[in-house]
Design an enzyme around this catalytic site. Structure first.
Site, PDB file in Angstrom:
ATOM      1  N   ILE A 101       0.808  -1.034   0.018  1.00 55.35           N
ATOM      2  CA  ILE A 101      -0.029  -0.001  -0.081  1.00 55.35           C
ATOM      3  C   ILE A 101       0.889   1.264  -0.031  1.00 55.35           C
ATOM      4  O   ILE A 101       1.831   1.285   0.800  1.00 55.35           O
ATOM      5  CB  ILE A 101      -0.809   0.076   1.220  1.00 55.35           C
ATOM      6  CG1 ILE A 101      -1.558  -1.236   1.367  1.00 55.35           C
ATOM      7  CG2 ILE A 101      -1.917   1.129   1.077  1.00 55.35           C
ATOM      8  CD1 ILE A 101      -2.340  -1.656   0.295  1.00 55.35           C
ATOM      9  N   CYS A 102       0.651   2.117  -0.911  1.00 59.01           N
ATOM     10  CA  CYS A 102       1.284   3.421  -1.032  1.00 59.01           C
ATOM     11  C   CYS A 102       2.855   3.150  -0.963  1.00 59.01           C
ATOM     12  O   CYS A 102       3.434   2.519  -1.785  1.00 59.01           O
ATOM     13  CB  CYS A 102       0.992   4.201   0.113  1.00 59.01           C
ATOM     14  SG  CYS A 102       1.420   5.939   0.155  1.00 59.01           S
ATOM     15  N   SER A 103       3.479   4.048   0.014  1.00 61.37           N
ATOM     16  CA  SER A 103       5.124   3.810  -0.069  1.00 61.37           C
ATOM     17  C   SER A 103       5.469   2.400   0.116  1.00 61.37           C
ATOM     18  O   SER A 103       6.791   2.245   0.240  1.00 61.37           O
ATOM     19  CB  SER A 103       5.583   4.809   0.661  1.00 61.37           C
ATOM     20  OG  SER A 103       5.219   4.703   2.081  1.00 61.37           O
TER      21      SER A 103
END
Length: 314
Positions: A101-103
């Site tokens: 998720i995301c970074s």
């Protein structure tokens, strides 16, 4: 069959990267197809970047149905932790699939899992991910991407879209839709949809570029060539193109296409105008050109988005 979903946490993780997917996999009626496990290197309480803590178990055997690696402010330290990267590699080898998720994609990349693969992440993080890991095919335009057993998603709420897609893969479309209804969210955005909100949130430092964006929004129905926009900015065509890209990360043509697509989507969802009328009103000129732009920006053609909007209204 109950599937184990492991969530890998570390200090200063982003709380919504974690709670959004957890809410998707959790069954509020108590008959879940998933068993959720919160994992960290040492176990115990792990603090998110907001200060909210989560009770975790110490990671052990790395075999899961799915390992989910969240993002957050602590990503930089996490991706430099040899024990954490070793665990991620072992889990990838022993589990059916791995998601970020995301970074969290930066952690997968640091572990070598994204080499030669297509991946996405939050648009702010994408340039650094590409610079640090040139073998990764980074696509910052996408909400989420599946490349084999590896899934990556854009920032924060995109983790919900990715998780709904995982549920759909496991349990079918109707179960995924039911999860979305329980969460009172639209059924997941398609992975091909662009992280289109980035353009609307742009606040370029240059007064000239801000003036150009304002002018463009007010004159979408007119031809907006680079030459005309350069005149608004009082710059040569070459200077304007270079400055615009430096300030926004977009070419002028791509930015205008997105502005027109946003305006067209609003009209489609709020009016009974035909596709051709909307295309003409926002400067696309013809319906086919608008259709291609919608697929690039939103991942779906105009007719599909209009149907979704009308279904939500009903």
């Amino acid at each position: 069959m109950v599937r184990d979903i492991g969530f890998l946490l570390y200090p200063a993780f982003q709380i919504l990267d974690f709670t959004g997917p957890v809410a998707v996999f959790e069954d509020p009626w108590g008959a879940s197809a998933y068993r959720l496990r919160m994992l960290s290197e040492h176990g115990g309480l792990v603090s998110s970047s907001s200060g909210v803590t989560v009770l975790t178990e110490k990671w052990g055997a790395p075999a899961f149905d799915t390992l989910v690696v969240v993002g957050g402010l602590g990503t930089r330290e996490a991706m430099q932790s040899p024990p954490l990267l070793d665990f991620v590699r072992a889990a990838a080898a022993a589990s059916r699939r791995v998601a970020s998720i995301c970074s969290g994609a930066c952690i997968l990349a640091a572990a070598g899992l994204l080499d030669g693969r297509e991946a996405t992440t939050h648009w702010r993080v994408a340039p650094e991910l590409q610079r640090r890991h040139p073998r990764v095919r980074v696509d910052a335009e996408r909400i989420f991407i599946q490349d084999g057993p590896i899934w990556t998603s854009a920032g924060v709420t995109a983790g919900i879209d990715l998780s709904l897609a995982l549920v759909e893969e496991d349990l079918g479309l109707e179960v995924s839709r039911a999860r979305a209804r329980d969460l009172v969210v639209y059924h997941r955005r398609p992975g091909g949809q662009s992280q289109f909100s980035t353009l609307l949130e742009l606040e370029p430092a240059s007064d000239r570029i801000r003036q150009v964006l304002t002018f463009a929004r007010e004159h979408l129905h007119e031809p907006l060539s680079v030459e005309r926009l350069a005149q608004v900015a009082c710059l040569s065509t070459r200077q304007f193109a270079r400055e615009f890209h430096a300030q926004t990360g977009q070419t002028p043509a791509k930015a205008i296409e997105r502005l027109r697509a946003e305006a067209a989507r609003t009209r489609l969802e709020a009016s009974s105008e035909s596709i051709e009328q909307v295309a003409d009103a926002v400067g696309f000129g013809d319906a086919e050109r608008m259709r291609r732009a919608f697929v690039r920006v939103f991942g779906q053609p105009p007719q599909a988005l209009r149907r979704l909007a009308r279904g939500a209204g009903a």
